[in-house]
Design an enzyme around this catalytic site. Structure first.
Site, PDB file in Angstrom:
ATOM      1  N   GLY A 347       0.819  -1.208   0.000  1.00 36.82           N
ATOM      2  CA  GLY A 347       0.000   0.000   0.000  1.00 36.82           C
ATOM      3  C   GLY A 347       0.851   1.255   0.000  1.00 36.82           C
ATOM      4  O   GLY A 347       0.575   2.222  -0.717  1.00 36.82           O
ATOM      5  N   HIS A 348       1.912   1.253   0.815  1.00 36.18           N
ATOM      6  CA  HIS A 348       2.834   2.394   0.826  1.00 36.18           C
ATOM      7  C   HIS A 348       3.567   2.522  -0.515  1.00 36.18           C
ATOM      8  O   HIS A 348       3.806   3.634  -1.002  1.00 36.18           O
ATOM      9  CB  HIS A 348       3.854   2.236   1.952  1.00 36.18           C
ATOM     10  CG  HIS A 348       3.260   2.244   3.325  1.00 36.18           C
ATOM     11  ND1 HIS A 348       3.183   1.106   4.101  1.00 36.18           N
ATOM     12  CD2 HIS A 348       2.688   3.232   4.057  1.00 36.18           C
ATOM     13  CE1 HIS A 348       2.620   1.412   5.260  1.00 36.18           C
ATOM     14  NE2 HIS A 348       2.299   2.689   5.256  1.00 36.18           N
ATOM     15  N   LYS A 461      -7.635   4.372   2.432  1.00 34.55           N
ATOM     16  CA  LYS A 461      -8.063   3.423   3.468  1.00 34.55           C
ATOM     17  C   LYS A 461      -8.399   4.169   4.757  1.00 34.55           C
ATOM     18  O   LYS A 461      -9.387   3.860   5.425  1.00 34.55           O
ATOM     19  CB  LYS A 461      -6.985   2.375   3.740  1.00 34.55           C
ATOM     20  CG  LYS A 461      -7.444   1.303   4.753  1.00 34.55           C
ATOM     21  CD  LYS A 461      -6.348   0.309   5.055  1.00 34.55           C
ATOM     22  CE  LYS A 461      -5.344   0.874   6.024  1.00 34.55           C
ATOM     23  NZ  LYS A 461      -5.907   1.052   7.378  1.00 34.55           N
ATOM     24  N   ASP A 462      -7.590   5.157   5.116  1.00 33.67           N
ATOM     25  CA  ASP A 462      -7.885   6.018   6.262  1.00 33.67           C
ATOM     26  C   ASP A 462      -8.698   7.211   5.750  1.00 33.67           C
ATOM     27  O   ASP A 462      -8.210   8.351   5.706  1.00 33.67           O
ATOM     28  CB  ASP A 462      -6.581   6.469   6.924  1.00 33.67           C
ATOM     29  CG  ASP A 462      -5.788   5.293   7.462  1.00 33.67           C
ATOM     30  OD1 ASP A 462      -6.222   4.705   8.453  1.00 33.67           O
ATOM     31  OD2 ASP A 462      -4.750   4.973   6.865  1.00 33.67           O
ATOM     32  N   VAL A 488      -5.200  -0.236  -1.433  1.00 32.24           N
ATOM     33  CA  VAL A 488      -4.586  -1.433  -2.014  1.00 32.24           C
ATOM     34  C   VAL A 488      -5.017  -2.635  -1.188  1.00 32.24           C
ATOM     35  O   VAL A 488      -4.995  -2.594   0.050  1.00 32.24           O
ATOM     36  CB  VAL A 488      -3.049  -1.312  -2.036  1.00 32.24           C
ATOM     37  CG1 VAL A 488      -2.414  -2.574  -2.601  1.00 32.24           C
ATOM     38  CG2 VAL A 488      -2.632  -0.088  -2.856  1.00 32.24           C
ATOM     39  N   SER A 497      -2.663  -3.258   5.607  1.00 29.93           N
ATOM     40  CA  SER A 497      -2.419  -2.452   6.799  1.00 29.93           C
ATOM     41  C   SER A 497      -1.230  -3.027   7.537  1.00 29.93           C
ATOM     42  O   SER A 497      -1.028  -4.250   7.568  1.00 29.93           O
ATOM     43  CB  SER A 497      -3.653  -2.468   7.715  1.00 29.93           C
ATOM     44  OG  SER A 497      -3.346  -1.913   8.980  1.00 29.93           O
ATOM     45  N   ARG A 499      -1.019  -3.218  10.597  1.00 30.31           N
ATOM     46  CA  ARG A 499      -1.565  -3.972  11.724  1.00 30.31           C
ATOM     47  C   ARG A 499      -2.010  -5.383  11.335  1.00 30.31           C
ATOM     48  O   ARG A 499      -2.305  -6.194  12.214  1.00 30.31           O
ATOM     49  CB  ARG A 499      -2.731  -3.199  12.356  1.00 30.31           C
ATOM     50  CG  ARG A 499      -2.276  -1.956  13.131  1.00 30.31           C
ATOM     51  CD  ARG A 499      -3.435  -1.301  13.869  1.00 30.31           C
ATOM     52  NE  ARG A 499      -2.971  -0.291  14.813  1.00 30.31           N
ATOM     53  CZ  ARG A 499      -2.845   0.997  14.548  1.00 30.31           C
ATOM     54  NH1 ARG A 499      -3.150   1.439  13.341  1.00 30.31           N
ATOM     55  NH2 ARG A 499      -2.416   1.845  15.472  1.00 30.31           N
TER      56      ARG A 499
END
Length: 593
Positions: A347-348, A461-462, A488, A497, A499
């Site tokens: 995702g990053h 996502k956030d 993603v 994530s 987490r």
């Protein structure tokens, strides 16, 4: 009409008959293939199928897929993973089928559940916009279509190219390694063009021109043709001459900021023009660049320890990084900031790749686990930290600068001022995590002041965080563009994530219920808000191990959801001790799927 049987022709199933699916289905039917079924939820899609796919039965996706040799998946990006998983689970897909999706944002990995059954999988991404009308079939003959298949699967590559040629278009091979850049380039080119054209039309309308579009048509058609032929050499007027005085005077009238043409202007994204002193717009009474908030010497030349164009440079001192980025900005470079807390994942990487398509840009990735956004009983101490691995990822993604300050650097002794998020900060995530968004906005504002970016890139996502950062940038007059990047996901739909690393294998399977619930809600969005929430709740109820915090339907600005139109479905839940969030775009009421 020739009624000779053609045994090599395929039975085609279209899921769903939105603008893209209906046109591609009609294009395949025009070449002699037989469309045996289509999925259409909204009335608009049913009308479109009736026009472009006459006589084709409208059926459930499982029925359409089961009767097809070629299954065309033309659904929104966020729904694709859940749809593929559902079709596999119901036995609707089988070995020997050709499974094609049309999402430019996804590669073929998302189709792996079908490939494991023995299906041939590939992606076709037409390089055109669709109206969902018959004229699209004529435009196909002048269009290119990106073809993506698994590396080494020459059969799939050839099948994809043959299908494109049959539709009278031009196939272009797009390997998986470069597909994100390919998709980003097309999205940026088309959407930025529309934004620029609307800016120009708005200015002409404000000047009293009655038919701005008629006036702009010949000029912009010639400009686009010259740009495609000659690149930057097509620039004319004050931009080509470097007439900064003229650029400065015209940029004060522009409703939005376009850094390549006028990097010193400072308009907040979407701020409406209302004269030279409009909020968010540069003017004689508001500085057009960042104020020198840190005492740094930008006249000192950069050394290889400050910045190396061919490698990543790590900085920990805020003042030194500030001097570096200000020197780069003074030299005409744009700066893109990608804020993270480390533990970087795919995702990053996507955020970084989004920043890479911005021209003449140095990318700064910040890695800082921000204590202000963690509550007293949250996971600050155990939050994953893997700094060396993160730097290696940044190096592989051609990041220029990594900013990794200490807590003491970001919050010196005696620091007391924070950024309050306003009423939205106490809702949804803010209700469950009091003070969270105050910590987020405080650290983001400090990063904006230190890095002084042209762009700041955040994931959708956030979603609530993204909306609050948009509001902060506007309300506090930060001269930058806030860019949101789609979520993603893993193959099975789970949002990526950091987490997720906390989850056991069993909990990992249970966590998929969040994205499955969102997808279920989105599938019935044409039936209204109640249907969306019921469908999502029904999915979550099947996995009692998922402890729901909230499931809410809001407007895109996180105000009340509209009766019809664009909305956002958001969910938060605990799986074991791990708290996860996710969201999806939905279109309420009648409209395209």
């Amino acid at each position: 009409m020739d009624a000779t049987p053609r045994p090599a022709r395929l039975a085609v199933g279209v899921i769903s008959a939105g603008r893209v699916g209906s046109v591609l289905g009609a294009a395949l039917a025009r070449t002699g293939h037989v469309v045996v079924g289509a999925c259409a939820v909204s009335q608009a899609s049913r009308n479109r199928a009736e026009e472009l796919l006459p006589g084709v039965p409208i059926e459930d996706p499982t029925e359409v897929a089961a009767r097809s040799d070629l299954v065309l998946l033309a659904v929104p990006d966020d729904e694709l993973a859940g749809l593929v998983k559902g079709l596999v689970a119901t036995g609707s897909l089988r070995a020997g089928q050709i499974i094609v999706h049309t999402s430019g944002a996804q590669g073929v990995k998302i189709l792996e559940p079908a490939a494991e059954l023995g299906a041939l999988t590939l992606a076709l991404h037409p390089v055109m916009t669709f109206t969902g009308r018959s004229e699209d079939l004529l435009r196909m003959s002048a269009a290119c279509v990106g073809v993506t298949a698994a590396d080494g699967d020459e059969v799939a590559w050839s099948v994809g190219e043959a299908l494109v040629v049959e539709m009278d278009a031009e196939p272009i091979r797009v390997p998986e390694a470069v597909r994100p850049l390919y998709h980003a380039a097309l999205a940026h080119g088309a959407n930025h063009l529309i934004t620029l054209v609307r800016d120009a039309a708005d200015l002409l309308t404000n000047a009293g021109v009655a038919n701005a579009e008629r006036l702009l048509g010949p000029l912009l058609s010639a400009a686009l043709d010259n740009a495609l032929r000659h690149g930057d050499r097509a620039l004319t007027g004050p931009v080509a001459r470097g007439d900064t005085g003229t650029l400065r005077s015209t940029s004060t009238c522009s409703p939005r900021r376009h850094p390549r043409l006028c990097p010193a202007t400072a308009c907040s994204p979407g701020a409406p023009p209302s004269g030279p002193n409009a909020p968010g717009c540069s003017s004689p009474t508001r500085p057009t660049t960042f104020a020198p908030l840190l005492r740094t010497d930008v006249t000192k030349p950069l050394t290889k320890d400050d910045y190396r164009p061919d490698d990543v440079t790590v900085h920990r001192d805020p003042q030194r990084l500030n001097r570096v980025v200000r020197t780069l900005r003074n030299a005409g470079r744009n700066v893109a900031l990608v804020p993270t807390m480390g533990a970087l994942h795919a995702g990053h990487r996507q955020l970084i790749r989004e920043a890479q398509v911005m021209q003449n840009t140095v990318i700064v990735v910040s890695i800082f686990v921000n204590p202000l956004q963690f509550g007293p009983n949250e996971d600050l101490a155990k939050y994953p930290r893997q700094f060396e691995s993160d730097v290696d990822i940044c190096r592989g993604e051609r990041v220029g600068l990594v900013f990794a300050p200490s807590v003491e650097d970001m919050y010196p002794a005696g620091a007391q001022v924070t950024v309050h998020p306003g009423p939205l900060g106490d809702e949804l995530e803010g209700a469950s995590r009091p003070g969270h968004f105050e910590g987020v906005l405080t650290v983001v504002s400090k990063l904006f002041n230190i890095v002084q970016p042209t762009y700041a890139v955040f994931g959708q996502k956030d979603y609530q965080q993204l909306q609050l950062i948009h509001k902060m940038a506007r309300d506090l007059n930060f001269p930058l563009d806030v860019v949101g990047v789609p979520t993603v996901r893993e193959q099975d739909g789970l949002a990526l994530s950091s987490r997720n690393a906390y989850l056991t294998p069993e909990q990992r399977q249970q966590a998929v219920a969040l994205s499955a619930a969102l997808t279920a809600g989105a599938h019935v969005s044409s039936q209204g808000a109640d249907a969306v929430l019921k469908a999502a709740h029904d999915v979550l109820a099947q996995v009692p191990e998922v402890e729901l915090d909230y499931l809410e339907l809001r407007g895109t600005d996180l105000g009340p959801a509209p009766e019809n139109g664009d909305a956002r479905l958001l969910v938060a839940a605990r799986v074991g001790s791990t708290r996860l969030i996710d969201n999806i775009a939905v279109l309420l009421g009648e409209g395209d799927e």
